[in-house]
Design a protein around this motif. Structure first.
Motif, short mmCIF file in Angstrom:
data_model
loop_
_atom_site.label_atom_id
_atom_site.label_comp_id
_atom_site.label_asym_id
_atom_site.label_seq_id
_atom_site.Cartn_x
_atom_site.Cartn_y
_atom_site.Cartn_z
N UNK A 7 -59.55 -3.43 18.11
CA UNK A 7 -59.39 -4.73 19.10
C UNK A 7 -60.28 -5.66 18.58
N UNK A 8 -61.30 -5.51 18.28
CA UNK A 8 -62.20 -6.52 17.46
C UNK A 8 -61.72 -7.11 16.47
N UNK A 9 -61.19 -6.13 15.47
CA UNK A 9 -60.53 -6.87 14.19
C UNK A 9 -59.45 -7.60 14.48
N UNK A 10 -58.53 -7.13 15.50
CA UNK A 10 -57.49 -8.00 16.06
C UNK A 10 -57.89 -9.34 16.50
N UNK A 11 -58.96 -9.30 17.20
CA UNK A 11 -59.14 -10.63 17.93
C UNK A 11 -59.86 -11.65 16.88
N UNK A 12 -60.82 -11.14 15.85
CA UNK A 12 -61.18 -11.83 15.10
C UNK A 12 -60.02 -12.46 13.99
N UNK A 13 -59.07 -11.71 13.60
CA UNK A 13 -57.98 -11.93 12.90
C UNK A 13 -57.16 -13.27 13.46
N UNK A 14 -56.85 -12.76 14.64
CA UNK A 14 -56.10 -13.93 15.59
C UNK A 14 -56.92 -15.36 15.65
N UNK A 15 -58.23 -15.11 15.94
CA UNK A 15 -59.06 -16.19 16.24
C UNK A 15 -59.01 -16.90 15.04
N UNK A 16 -59.04 -16.51 13.60
CA UNK A 16 -59.17 -17.24 12.34
C UNK A 16 -57.76 -17.71 12.01
N UNK A 17 -56.89 -16.86 12.41
CA UNK A 17 -55.46 -17.39 12.11
C UNK A 17 -55.24 -18.88 12.92
N UNK A 18 -55.49 -18.64 14.43
CA UNK A 18 -55.12 -19.92 15.08
C UNK A 18 -55.69 -20.94 14.71
N UNK A 19 -57.06 -20.93 14.77
CA UNK A 19 -57.93 -21.97 14.50
C UNK A 19 -57.43 -22.46 12.82
N UNK A 20 -57.41 -21.73 12.15
CA UNK A 20 -57.09 -22.21 10.67
C UNK A 20 -55.36 -23.04 10.69
N UNK A 21 -54.85 -22.68 11.74
CA UNK A 21 -53.38 -23.66 11.67
C UNK A 21 -53.91 -24.90 12.20
N UNK A 22 -54.83 -25.30 12.77
CA UNK A 22 -55.24 -26.73 13.29
C UNK A 22 -55.55 -27.42 12.18
N UNK A 23 -55.04 -28.92 12.34
CA UNK A 23 -55.67 -29.96 11.53
C UNK A 23 -57.05 -30.11 11.59
N UNK A 24 -57.71 -31.00 10.84
CA UNK A 24 -58.80 -31.39 10.85
C UNK A 24 -59.15 -32.24 12.26
N UNK A 25 -58.30 -33.12 12.52
CA UNK A 25 -58.59 -33.75 13.75
C UNK A 25 -58.58 -32.93 14.93
N UNK A 26 -57.67 -31.78 14.91
CA UNK A 26 -57.57 -31.10 16.30
C UNK A 26 -58.97 -30.33 16.23
N UNK A 27 -59.40 -29.88 15.20
CA UNK A 27 -60.56 -29.21 15.04
C UNK A 27 -61.63 -30.18 15.49
#
Length: 53
Positions: free
Chosen positions: A12-32
């Motif tokens: 579950x920790x691994x899934x949460x880590x991967x999901x968080x990295x994936x979702x945040x990486x999809x955002x552009x620099x302005x959204x971040x």
């Protein structure tokens, strides 16, 4: 029995880590920037998010 619980928690920790990295990486620099996160902080934030599980 304890081993299965430990493995399930780690998965579950691994899934949460991967999901968080994936979702945040999809955002552009302005959204971040709007959420006050730089690209270099994404992995650290994901580690922090998954540590609470």
């Amino acid at each position: 029995m304890l081993l299965w619980g430990f493995l399930a928690r780690q998965f579950r920790r691994w899934q949460t880590y991967n999901r968080t990295v994936t979702e945040l990486s999809k955002l552009d620099d302005r959204s971040l920037a709007d959420i006050n996160v730089s690209r270099s902080e994404i992995r650290a934030l994901a580690r922090h998010a998954s540590a609470g599980i």
